[in-house]
Design an enzyme around this catalytic site. Sequence first.
Site, mmCIF file in Angstrom:
data_model
loop_
_atom_site.group_PDB
_atom_site.id
_atom_site.type_symbol
_atom_site.label_atom_id
_atom_site.label_comp_id
_atom_site.label_asym_id
_atom_site.label_seq_id
_atom_site.Cartn_x
_atom_site.Cartn_y
_atom_site.Cartn_z
ATOM 1 N N HIS A 194 1.133 -0.900 -0.601
ATOM 2 C CA HIS A 194 -0.082 0.076 0.270
ATOM 3 C C HIS A 194 0.862 1.384 0.108
ATOM 4 O O HIS A 194 0.471 1.836 -0.377
ATOM 5 C CB HIS A 194 -0.918 -0.113 1.248
ATOM 6 C CG HIS A 194 -1.841 1.270 1.333
ATOM 7 N ND1 HIS A 194 -2.944 1.067 0.977
ATOM 8 C CD2 HIS A 194 -1.471 2.162 1.765
ATOM 9 C CE1 HIS A 194 -3.742 2.514 1.347
ATOM 10 N NE2 HIS A 194 -2.941 3.411 1.795
ATOM 11 N N GLU A 195 1.810 1.416 0.864
ATOM 12 C CA GLU A 195 2.334 2.661 0.764
ATOM 13 C C GLU A 195 3.802 2.971 0.002
ATOM 14 O O GLU A 195 3.574 3.611 -0.854
ATOM 15 C CB GLU A 195 4.251 1.981 1.961
ATOM 16 C CG GLU A 195 2.578 2.203 3.662
ATOM 17 C CD GLU A 195 1.532 2.973 3.738
ATOM 18 O OE1 GLU A 195 2.369 4.479 2.996
ATOM 19 O OE2 GLU A 195 0.572 2.965 4.158
ATOM 20 N N HIS A 242 -5.679 6.943 -2.758
ATOM 21 C CA HIS A 242 -6.745 6.493 -2.340
ATOM 22 C C HIS A 242 -7.507 5.831 -3.005
ATOM 23 O O HIS A 242 -8.911 6.837 -3.641
ATOM 24 C CB HIS A 242 -7.189 6.271 -0.508
ATOM 25 C CG HIS A 242 -5.939 6.562 0.312
ATOM 26 N ND1 HIS A 242 -5.244 7.199 1.577
ATOM 27 C CD2 HIS A 242 -4.975 5.611 0.827
ATOM 28 C CE1 HIS A 242 -4.901 6.996 2.026
ATOM 29 N NE2 HIS A 242 -4.192 5.354 1.656
ATOM 30 N N HIS A 283 1.350 3.899 -2.759
ATOM 31 C CA HIS A 283 1.439 5.465 -2.940
ATOM 32 C C HIS A 283 3.256 6.554 -3.618
ATOM 33 O O HIS A 283 2.656 7.091 -4.188
ATOM 34 C CB HIS A 283 1.960 5.544 -1.571
ATOM 35 C CG HIS A 283 0.393 6.600 -0.716
ATOM 36 N ND1 HIS A 283 -1.105 6.560 -1.775
ATOM 37 C CD2 HIS A 283 0.336 5.601 1.095
ATOM 38 C CE1 HIS A 283 -1.836 6.495 -0.371
ATOM 39 N NE2 HIS A 283 -1.387 6.030 0.622
HETATM 40 ZN ZN LIG Z 1 -2.705 4.890 2.102
#
Ligand SMILES: [Zn+2]
Length: 430
Positions: free
Chosen positions: A154-155, A164, A158
């Site tokens: 997830h990180e 998101h 980014h």
């Molecule tokens: Zn996030």
Amino acid sequence: MAMTKNIYKKVVFSLYTLTVYFPFATCYSCATPDDWLSGSARVQNGIPEQEDDDSAHAHINTRRGEVWPNGIVKYKFHSSLTLRDMFEVKKAFEEFHSKTCVRFVPWKEGERDRDFVSIEVDNKICGISNVCKIGGKQYAKFGGECRTMTTMVHELGHTLCLAHEHQRSDRDDYLNFRNCSEHPRKLRNTRHSSVYDYASQMHYECGFCGGGWATTEDIRKCGPDFSRGLSILDVEVINSLYNCQGCQRHRWVPLSSLTHSDKANMYNFGVTTDGSPLYICRALILRQLTPGIYDEANQACNLTIDFISHNLKDGVELLTIPGGPNAQCSNYQFVNQAEVVPNNFVQVQGGPIFNNPYLSIDVAYAVKPATGEVAIGKALWVENEKRYWDQAEFRIGSETYTSRDYKVLCCTNNRDCMIEQTFYTSKLDL
Ligand SMILES: [Zn+2]
């Protein structure tokens, strides 16, 4: 064992009932970045704050951030990481390496390239990351209970410029925050699939207020706790954003934004009995992205689901393969379902399908023996059993047709050719 239509239906239904009460896992939260939340922004110690306006989070070619050239992301492990943390991070890298052309490469002290991601542990947070490449040193951190591969995927999402999913500008069509005191802001200009993706690794868990509540009752779970990594649509977005080639160069293009060049790249897999070219489309119906045949005259995707035929005009996407099916050291072709090598197939949508996380929908092709007519339909890949569902469902004309004798769309790489041509192997010492 031959299965009739009814048995097929019944088996699918039992899969649904078995998995519909999937237990909620522990809540997942991510502090990335704080000012994406409504209300007052919380400040993370030592983390550069993102500018408090949406344009700073537009992710692509913004003042603050950009995509990583050639999809190469330099990283450095911080001393706060244990061996176990490094193991989790490397599994996260592998998730990107196996599904996209993005490559995480160690940054060496003193090298000319000064742009790198410091991967760190911070036990005050679950996860936080800068968005896009911001220039110089930047962060991707996880901590506490969240020191897992999925948090790091997830990180790093980014880091690669993904926003998101639950902050998409159209997210209110899919989520509500009625029971939430705090909710994430909507962002403009985010890069995302045209389909709302509850399975995205960039989605907070539905039911947990940061992610809101799914507006459709049959979505029981979504977000990072549901999936074990990138969703199929996450992969498509990254491969498009980083212009991945080889077997990652196919693109599903919304009919509404189809350009002349997209039209030239539409995948023509045969002709109808009256000689018209056949193209592959997909469209969302009953929350399943379902492949079908594009009806150019009516600008509709003709498909079947649960033995009912539909001609859909809204939300239709067309399969394009820039460069053609046999180029870039890779070959897109239909392969007999029993001979498929796992992970080579062109996937359309991943779990939850019938709320089962182990099913995905792939593009299937069959010829009806009686008439010689060809059809595009839906094959179900059963991931935990590494096999296809016995029968695939097709549509020919207005009729539904099921077949055990079907092919699925796959792509195979020519490895010798890849070694010579792939940009990252020629530029880097991996
Ligand atoms: Zn996030």
